[in-house]
Design an enzyme around this catalytic site. Structure first.
Site, PDB file in Angstrom:
ATOM      1  N   ASP A  78       0.823  -1.213   0.000  1.00 43.86           N
ATOM      2  CA  ASP A  78       0.000   0.000   0.000  1.00 43.86           C
ATOM      3  C   ASP A  78       0.853   1.257   0.000  1.00 43.86           C
ATOM      4  O   ASP A  78       2.028   1.241   0.358  1.00 43.86           O
ATOM      5  CB  ASP A  78      -0.945   0.023   1.202  1.00 43.86           C
ATOM      6  N   GLU A 145       0.082  -1.227   5.565  1.00 43.67           N
ATOM      7  CA  GLU A 145       1.135  -0.844   6.515  1.00 43.67           C
ATOM      8  C   GLU A 145       0.981   0.579   6.978  1.00 43.67           C
ATOM      9  O   GLU A 145       1.257   0.908   8.147  1.00 43.67           O
ATOM     10  CB  GLU A 145       2.508  -1.041   5.847  1.00 43.67           C
TER      11      GLU A 145
END
Length: 482
Positions: A78, A145
């Protein structure tokens, strides 16, 4: 024609560009996760995709390394999604628009996702190669994350045989990270009551701040738009009969806010006074920052003779007071490591709902008790202004490991390749290694990466020459892992 097709190493930049074509903001990673699975299957590699979209890809050792211990290469899928106010980019649909300038790769009017797309691209280049020498490879790509490390919380590491883990989520070449702060994401909710009132409506937009990463750049004392807006509103409320209509800005906890907007309703005869106070405050900030926030602007739009819903007087005072008083920024330096921030927090996002204002914070500390103390401070601050708070996510600190096989290997490799010692450091930003070690205490983790300045902002860039050197470094590390 690919923007990066003439850059070397070709495979690294090819995979990086492919990743930037796939929307992959935090909590929107299914498409990029599926891309990684397809990549593995096309090459006949073993692949595991879990329920939250984490991906693990395994590649056998090359000739001569069959008896070697597997090496784990890890990054997250991400990215932080930030764009300029003028941008129409849709992070859930659109590819990033890349450009190359002065030795750097950027994305037009948006963040780049070099954090951590370059890690995934390098791991894919290793997995794709038929020429590199390496032990068995276990590539681990986590999701979400950037907000709470949800992928690292969920992942099952029992399927991994390796113990040496190279995390590639660092943004400064020549720095080997061997520890990091723990963190808490915390949200305050302030209930508000509204009523209808008539007057002059002023839309205030405070923008143009540098912003940045709330871990690695918090010590630089950059302006936080939410705190600055609180100060401006407090100044206006002390001198005029204003009512707040809205206040909002930012989107995630771990980005230093570059912009905040607010609406205020004032009596018609106090409009000029308000505008004078706003211009005065803008100049005060420019004097205080001494040139360090050159893009700072405060712009206003005025609607005269307007009837609209406003916060009642109590709600107006509580919200403004909270933004003025809530803690923010660097709190403590480390007493063990000179120059390292130990404890900080950042109010990264403020938003209005129909009956409340919410503020989202990122708390960080390498000392567990300090981390909890800051959360308690925020809790008391919320209560004092008639609100309440909630812990949204938490992750532990990554403690330095004295007994490491990987760290000296990476130090020696760097010295041999580049003729100088790397910096071995612990950082204030959060990395997933702390969570991995909680699941697998036997892991030996080191983090590295190329230069990726201004992450979590529209100024994010990827240093091309640094990426080339970091790739050379990774290839040599794997070659030495017999």
């Amino acid at each position: 024609m690919a923007v990066l097709e003439n850059l070397e190493p070709k495979n690294v930049f090819r995979f990086f560009e492919e990743l930037t074509k796939i929307p992959h903001g935090t909590f929107h990673t299914k498409q990029i996760s599926d891309y990684c699975v397809a990549f593995a299957k096309e090459r006949g590699l073993e692949v595991i995709q879990d329920d939250v979209n984490n991906v693990i890809i395994k590649k056998p050792a090359t000739a001569g390394y069959e008896g070697s211990e597997p090496v784990i290469i890890q990054g997250h899928l991400d990215m932080v999604c930030v764009k300029t106010p003028e941008s129409s980019h849709d992070f859930e649909k659109d590819a990033l628009e890349l450009f190359v300038e002065d030795g750097y790769i950027g994305a037009r009017n948006t963040s780049l996702g070099g954090d951590d797309g370059i890690a995934v691209a390098m791991a894919m280049a290793v997995l794709d190669s038929n020429e590199l020498e390496h032990p068995p490879i276990e590539a681990v790509f986590t999701v979400d994350e950037e907000t709470g490390m949800g992928g690292a919380h969920a992942i099952d590491l029992s399927v991994l045989k390796g113990k040496m883990l190279i995390n590639m989520d660092s943004e400064e070449e020549g720095v080997l990270t061997t520890g990091c702060a723990g963190g808490i994401e915390y949200e305050t909710t302030l209930p508000v009551h509204k009523e209808e009132k008539q007057g002059t409506l002023i839309h205030i937009r405070l923008h143009g701040l540098t912003g940045g990463h709330s871990g690695s750049e918090i010590h630089l004392q950059r302006g936080n738009a939410h705190k600055m807006m609180g100060r401006l509103l407090y100044r206006l409320a002390a001198r005029t009969d204003l009512r707040l209509t809205e206040v909002y800005g930012g989107s995630v906890a771990n980005v230093i806010a570059q912009e905040c907007r607010a609406g205020i309703l004032v009596p018609a005869d106090e409009m000029d006074k308000c505008m004078d106070l706003i211009r005065e405050m803008e100049q005060i900030w420019k004097d205080e920052f001494m040139g360090e926030e050159p893009g700072l602007r405060v712009e206003c739009e005025i609607e005269k003779e307007t009837k609209t819903d406003v916060f009642d007087i109590d709600s107006t005072k509580r919200v403004i007071g909270y933004l003025m008083i809530c803690p923010n920024g660097m709190i403590e330096y480390s007493r063990k490591l000179k120059g390292l921030v130990e404890t900080s927090l950042n109010v990264g996002a403020v938003r209005c709902e129909s009956d409340s204002v919410k503020a989202l914070f990122q708390i960080r500390s390498s000392v567990e008790s300090r981390k909890q103390q800051l959360m308690e401070q925020l809790e008391q601050c919320s209560l004092a202004f008639g609100g309440f708070g909630e812990k949204m996510a938490e992750y532990p600190a990554w403690q330095y490991k004295e007994d490491s096989k990987l760290r000296p290997l990476m130090i020696d490799t760097y010295k041999d390749l580049f003729g100088e010692e790397p910096t071995v450091f612990t950082i204030h930003a959060g990395l997933e290694c702390g969570l991995f070690l909680g699941k697998r205490p036997d892991l030996d983790c080191v983090s590295c990466g190329p230069n990726v300045p201004s992450v979590h902002s529209v100024n994010e860039r990827l240093d091309i020459a640094s990426t080339q050197r970091t790739w050379k470094y990774l290839v040599e590390i794997l070659k030495r892992c017999r």
